[in-house]
Design a protein around this motif. Structure first.
Motif, short mmCIF file in Angstrom:
data_model
loop_
_atom_site.label_atom_id
_atom_site.label_comp_id
_atom_site.label_asym_id
_atom_site.label_seq_id
_atom_site.Cartn_x
_atom_site.Cartn_y
_atom_site.Cartn_z
N MET A 1 42.43 21.98 62.31
CA MET A 1 42.97 23.25 62.58
C MET A 1 41.98 24.21 63.38
N GLU A 2 42.44 25.24 64.27
CA GLU A 2 41.66 26.14 65.03
C GLU A 2 41.89 27.37 64.35
N TYR A 3 40.83 27.89 63.48
CA TYR A 3 40.74 28.89 62.64
C TYR A 3 40.42 30.13 63.37
N VAL A 4 39.80 29.88 64.53
CA VAL A 4 39.64 31.31 65.44
C VAL A 4 39.73 30.77 66.92
N ASN A 5 40.95 31.20 67.44
CA ASN A 5 41.12 30.89 68.78
C ASN A 5 40.18 31.43 69.69
N GLY A 129 43.37 33.95 48.51
CA GLY A 129 42.30 33.90 48.95
C GLY A 129 41.57 35.30 48.33
N GLY A 130 40.14 35.07 48.20
CA GLY A 130 39.59 36.58 47.90
C GLY A 130 39.96 36.96 46.44
N THR A 131 40.47 36.10 45.42
CA THR A 131 40.87 36.72 44.15
C THR A 131 39.88 37.27 43.48
N ARG A 132 38.50 36.79 43.30
CA ARG A 132 37.53 37.54 42.77
C ARG A 132 37.22 38.97 43.00
N SER A 133 37.09 39.11 44.24
CA SER A 133 37.07 40.51 44.95
C SER A 133 38.03 41.23 44.46
N ALA A 134 39.31 41.03 44.63
CA ALA A 134 40.65 41.68 44.34
C ALA A 134 40.52 41.97 42.91
N CYS A 135 40.10 41.00 41.91
CA CYS A 135 40.09 41.37 40.37
C CYS A 135 38.93 42.37 40.30
N ILE A 136 37.98 42.19 40.86
CA ILE A 136 36.66 43.22 40.51
C ILE A 136 37.23 44.77 41.32
N ASN A 137 37.98 44.81 42.20
CA ASN A 137 38.45 45.98 42.78
C ASN A 137 39.75 46.56 41.84
N ALA A 138 40.39 45.63 41.51
CA ALA A 138 41.52 46.02 40.34
C ALA A 138 40.79 46.74 39.18
N ALA A 139 39.80 46.01 38.51
CA ALA A 139 38.98 46.41 37.36
C ALA A 139 38.50 47.84 37.70
N THR A 140 38.01 47.90 38.82
CA THR A 140 37.43 49.35 38.89
C THR A 140 38.17 50.26 39.01
N LEU A 141 39.42 50.30 39.65
CA LEU A 141 40.67 51.20 39.48
C LEU A 141 41.03 51.28 38.08
N ALA A 142 41.14 50.15 37.39
CA ALA A 142 41.72 50.40 35.82
C ALA A 142 40.61 51.29 35.03
N LEU A 143 39.31 50.91 35.23
CA LEU A 143 38.35 51.77 34.60
C LEU A 143 38.29 53.37 34.76
N ALA A 144 38.67 53.36 36.03
CA ALA A 144 38.72 55.02 36.66
C ALA A 144 39.77 55.50 35.82
N ASP A 145 40.94 54.77 35.87
CA ASP A 145 42.21 55.23 35.34
C ASP A 145 42.03 55.55 33.73
N ALA A 146 41.36 54.51 33.01
CA ALA A 146 41.08 54.99 31.74
C ALA A 146 40.10 55.93 31.48
N TYR A 172 43.63 32.39 52.10
CA TYR A 172 43.47 30.98 51.24
C TYR A 172 43.22 29.74 52.35
N ALA A 173 43.97 29.94 53.33
CA ALA A 173 43.84 28.65 54.56
C ALA A 173 42.46 28.72 54.90
N GLU A 174 41.71 29.81 55.26
CA GLU A 174 40.28 29.94 55.82
C GLU A 174 39.41 29.50 54.64
N ASP A 175 39.69 30.15 53.22
CA ASP A 175 38.96 29.67 52.28
C ASP A 175 38.84 28.18 51.83
N SER A 176 40.06 27.66 52.10
CA SER A 176 40.18 26.14 51.74
C SER A 176 39.75 25.11 52.89
N ALA A 177 39.34 25.93 54.03
CA ALA A 177 38.82 24.93 54.91
C ALA A 177 37.47 24.17 54.92
N GLY A 178 36.69 24.58 53.73
CA GLY A 178 35.54 23.99 53.56
C GLY A 178 34.25 24.42 54.14
#
Length: 242
Positions: A1-5, A129-146, A172-178
């Motif tokens: 697959m061509e990930y960048v045209n 894709g990017g679940t770890r980053s999304a988790c950290i960003n969500a946790a930051t917002l939740a801590l601020a909300d608390a 996800y597709a890019e992350d799974s490309a290896g």
């Protein structure tokens, strides 16, 4: 697959190499929590809930002179196309829970809350894709909300290297490309890296370019999160004055 045209320079989802996916954050999504947030990076959706500071439940786990921070990460069974049920507490979930906890500990002013604990629960509702980053960003917002005291907000983003091109915020597709990818977390105002994970080796010059791209992504997320918090503060003040 061509990930960048090679003709247009665009990625498979139409983004430029240095372009992030759309991000969105929302506060107060779990009524029973002291603080909570929903955070989206493209099609990746994560919810975080914070309970505390409250009295330490297990005295033996109490840390001297500062708050005990605990974190639990999980993925909803419907979050991916994979029908395989992961047992609670599997190795990957335990490892990501530890990464999130250590990253959050870098920003929480734990010494201001001795003899207490803060529990952070993070769940991936949709993974693309990017679940770890999304988790950290969500946790930051939740801590601020608390209203948890923090020395700075911590934000995260990833970047990778595919088709001889550094790519920001892999789906996800890019992350799974290896290809190699780097996940970074920063305290922007302090100019401090709190998280750096790389799953493959890169030549130093390419690594520096990929890491710098991820840091720029972190800074963009930090700007967005500050705007979300500012708008939320304005809304609260408006309702108080009404």
């Amino acid at each position: 697959m061509e990930y960048v045209n090679t003709l247009t320079g665009l990625r498979i989802d139409g983004r430029l190499p240095n372009e992030m996916r759309h991000i969105k954050g929302e506060l107060g999504v779990v009524a029973s929590a002291d603080g909570s947030a929903l955070f989206e990076m493209g099609n990746t959706r994560v919810i975080a809930a914070v309970y505390g500071p409250r009295e330490v439940q297990n005295r033996s786990s109490q840390t001297h002179g500062q708050a005990l921070v605990r974190c639990e990460y999980s993925m909803a069974n419907f979050s991916t196309g994979d029908r395989t049920r992961r047992p609670k507490g599997d190795r990957r979930s335990t490892e990501i829970s530890l990464v999130i906890r250590q990253t959050m500990e870098a920003c929480i002013l734990a010494d201001l809350m001795p003899h207490s604990q803060i529990d952070i629960f993070v769940q991936v509702l949709q993974a693309d894709g990017g679940t770890r980053s999304a988790c950290i960003n969500a946790a930051t917002l939740a801590l601020a909300d608390a209203r948890i005291p923090m020395r700075d907000i911590v934000t995260s983003c990833s970047a990778g290297y595919l088709c001889s091109t550094p790519l920001l915020d892999l789906n996800y597709a890019e992350d799974s490309a290896g290809g190699p990818d780097v996940t970074v977390g920063i305290l922007e105002k302090m100019d401090k890296v709190t998280l750096l994970q790389m799953d493959a080796k890169l030549p130093m010059d390419i690594f520096e370019n990929v890491m710098q791209l991820a840091i720029e992504g972190c800074k963009a997320v930090a700007d967005y999160i500050r705007n979300v918090l500012l708008e939320n503060t304005k809304e609260l003040e408006y309702h108080r004055g009404a």
